[in-house]
Design a protein around this motif. Structure first.
Motif, PDB file in Angstrom:
ATOM      1  N   GLN A 240       0.941  -1.290  -0.048  1.00 43.88           N
ATOM      2  CA  GLN A 240       0.058   0.093  -0.117  1.00 43.88           C
ATOM      3  C   GLN A 240       0.910   1.364   0.083  1.00 43.88           C
ATOM      4  N   TYR A 241       1.878   1.294   0.812  1.00 41.63           N
ATOM      5  CA  TYR A 241       2.908   2.234   0.945  1.00 41.63           C
ATOM      6  C   TYR A 241       3.327   2.573  -0.586  1.00 41.63           C
TER       7      TYR A 241
ATOM      8  N   SER B  95       2.528   1.701  -3.525  1.00 43.13           N
ATOM      9  CA  SER B  95       1.543   1.856  -4.533  1.00 43.13           C
ATOM     10  C   SER B  95       1.003   3.599  -4.457  1.00 43.13           C
ATOM     11  N   GLU B  96       1.131   4.123  -3.113  1.00 43.31           N
ATOM     12  CA  GLU B  96       0.558   5.434  -2.779  1.00 43.31           C
ATOM     13  C   GLU B  96       1.590   6.256  -2.810  1.00 43.31           C
TER      14      GLU B  96
ATOM     15  N   PRO C 127       3.682   6.132  -6.892  1.00 45.23           N
ATOM     16  CA  PRO C 127       2.958   5.525  -8.004  1.00 45.23           C
ATOM     17  C   PRO C 127       3.651   5.194  -9.239  1.00 45.23           C
TER      18      PRO C 127
END
Length: 180
Positions: A46-47, A49-50, A53
């Protein structure tokens, strides 16, 4: 430590048959999160991808269904995130995974049981490696076994990322915030 895993005839055979991996710069994936369906793996995915990106990431583990569910749960577009089926007990699957990426971030432990072949695959394919282990005896053992290979292939093998550093980092952050 399980040296017998690393010195088994099958591991020796697969390692000797390993074709030269592509140059790291030409590999299509920036970072693979191994163990992506676990708590820490999900947080890392998650880290990445956020916050990053622009990076091409992959989620790796044994179950396609669980990896796809994790990617969907995190809302990561499939165009940004590939799925790789790789098993910590299957060296060929790990070699195949490593040949596609510049970095493997392993969040799948215990490392004395699950980390040996991943470490081996990264060292021999010249793939950078980081993990979150706190198993210091394992780290020392693996470092002594693979230092020469890593130097030859250019792989950086870094363990204990986050282990025991988080409390001091939080303390430093809180102090800086207080003095601001």
């Amino acid at each position: 430590m399980r040296d017998d895993i690393l010195t088994s005839p099958e591991v020796k055979r697969l390692t000797q048959q390993l074709s030269p991996p592509p140059e790291r710069a030409n590999r299509p994936i920036d970072i693979v999160v191994m163990g992506a369906t676990g708590l820490t793996g999900k947080i890392l995915a998650q880290y990445l991808s956020e916050i990053h990106p622009e990076m091409k990431i992959a989620l790796a583990g044994r179950s396609l269904k669980k990896l796809e569910a994790t990617r969907d749960e995190l809302g990561i577009p499939s165009s940004q995130c590939q799925i790789i089926i790789a098993d910590a007990s299957n060296l060929q699957s790990l070699f195949d995974m490593c040949k596609q990426t510049k970095v493997v971030a392993s969040t799948a432990g215990p490392y004395k049981k699950l980390g040996n072949l991943i470490y081996h695959a990264c060292a021999f394919t010249g793939t950078h490696y980081a993990d979150i282990t706190g198993e210091v005896d394992w780290v020392k053992h693996m470092g002594s076994m693979y230092e020469g290979v890593a130097k030859k292939t250019g792989a950086s093998l870094v363990s204990c990322c986050g282990f025991d550093s988080v409390p001091s980092e939080i303390g430093c952050f809180m102090s800086c915030k207080l003095f601001k």
